[in-house]
Design a protein around this motif. Sequence first.
Motif, PDB file in Angstrom:
ATOM      1  N   ARG A  37       0.820  -1.212   0.000  1.00  0.00           N
ATOM      2  CA  ARG A  37       0.000   0.000   0.000  1.00  0.00           C
ATOM      3  C   ARG A  37       0.853   1.262   0.000  1.00  0.00           C
ATOM      4  N   HIS A  38       2.074   1.148   0.529  1.00  0.00           N
ATOM      5  CA  HIS A  38       2.988   2.294   0.540  1.00  0.00           C
ATOM      6  C   HIS A  38       4.022   2.199  -0.584  1.00  0.00           C
ATOM      7  N   GLN A  39       3.784   1.286  -1.509  1.00  0.00           N
ATOM      8  CA  GLN A  39       4.591   1.114  -2.722  1.00  0.00           C
ATOM      9  C   GLN A  39       6.067   0.812  -2.436  1.00  0.00           C
ATOM     10  N   HIS A  40       6.272  -0.086  -1.453  1.00  0.00           N
ATOM     11  CA  HIS A  40       7.628  -0.537  -1.144  1.00  0.00           C
ATOM     12  C   HIS A  40       7.728  -2.035  -1.437  1.00  0.00           C
ATOM     13  N   PRO A  41       8.869  -2.484  -1.944  1.00  0.00           N
ATOM     14  CA  PRO A  41       9.030  -3.907  -2.286  1.00  0.00           C
ATOM     15  C   PRO A  41       9.492  -4.788  -1.124  1.00  0.00           C
ATOM     16  N   LEU A  42       9.321  -4.332   0.084  1.00  0.00           N
ATOM     17  CA  LEU A  42       9.773  -5.073   1.271  1.00  0.00           C
ATOM     18  C   LEU A  42       9.184  -6.484   1.274  1.00  0.00           C
ATOM     19  N   GLN A  43      10.018  -7.464   1.574  1.00  0.00           N
ATOM     20  CA  GLN A  43       9.578  -8.860   1.640  1.00  0.00           C
ATOM     21  C   GLN A  43       9.621  -9.348   3.078  1.00  0.00           C
ATOM     22  N   CYS A  44       8.586 -10.062   3.456  1.00  0.00           N
ATOM     23  CA  CYS A  44       8.488 -10.657   4.781  1.00  0.00           C
ATOM     24  C   CYS A  44       8.036 -12.101   4.574  1.00  0.00           C
ATOM     25  N   THR A  45       8.749 -13.033   5.193  1.00  0.00           N
ATOM     26  CA  THR A  45       8.422 -14.453   5.036  1.00  0.00           C
ATOM     27  C   THR A  45       8.399 -15.131   6.395  1.00  0.00           C
ATOM     28  N   MET A  46       8.039 -16.394   6.375  1.00  0.00           N
ATOM     29  CA  MET A  46       8.058 -17.187   7.602  1.00  0.00           C
ATOM     30  C   MET A  46       8.621 -18.565   7.277  1.00  0.00           C
ATOM     31  N   GLU A  47       9.243 -19.177   8.286  1.00  0.00           N
ATOM     32  CA  GLU A  47       9.757 -20.534   8.150  1.00  0.00           C
ATOM     33  C   GLU A  47       9.652 -21.221   9.494  1.00  0.00           C
ATOM     34  N   LYS A  48       9.545 -22.539   9.449  1.00  0.00           N
ATOM     35  CA  LYS A  48       9.415 -23.317  10.674  1.00  0.00           C
ATOM     36  C   LYS A  48      10.676 -23.182  11.507  1.00  0.00           C
ATOM     37  N   ASP A  49      10.478 -22.991  12.798  1.00  0.00           N
ATOM     38  CA  ASP A  49      11.596 -22.807  13.727  1.00  0.00           C
ATOM     39  C   ASP A  49      12.322 -24.109  13.984  1.00  0.00           C
TER      40      ASP A  49
END
Length: 117
Positions: A105-117
Motif C-alpha cells: 500500500r505504501h509502494q515498497h518492495p519489502l519482503q516478509c516471510t516465515m519458516e518453521k523454527d
Amino acid sequence: MTLRPLQMSGRMSDKPGGTEGDASTLTKTHTRTERPPLYKVLLLNDDYTPMEFVVHILERFFGLNHAQAFEIMLTVHKKGLAVVGVFSFEVAETKVAQVMDFARRHQHPLQCTMEKD
C-alpha cells in the motif's frame, strides 16, 4: 427404595454393601499435550525500502520500541535478513500478511516471510 453403590465393573451387587468378588483396577492415563510448532518471521533486505519505513513496520506490527526496531533494521540491512519474532503458525501468517499488505500500500518492495523454527 434402597440405593446401592456402583462398582467399577458397572454391575450392582445383589448383596447389600458388598461386591461380587470382582476386583477392578483403576488406572490413570496422562494426556500429554504437545506445543504447536513455532515459526520465525523474517524480514528481507532490498535496495529500495527506506530504513525509516522498516523501523516503522517493526514498531507497528511487532510491538518493538524504537531502539529494538532500529537494531533489527540494521541487521536486515547488513546481513540481508533478520528474524523479527517467533510465533505460532496463525500469528506468524497474519504478521507476514500485514507487513506485506502495508508495504504494498505504501509502494515498497519489502519482503516478509516465515519458516518453521
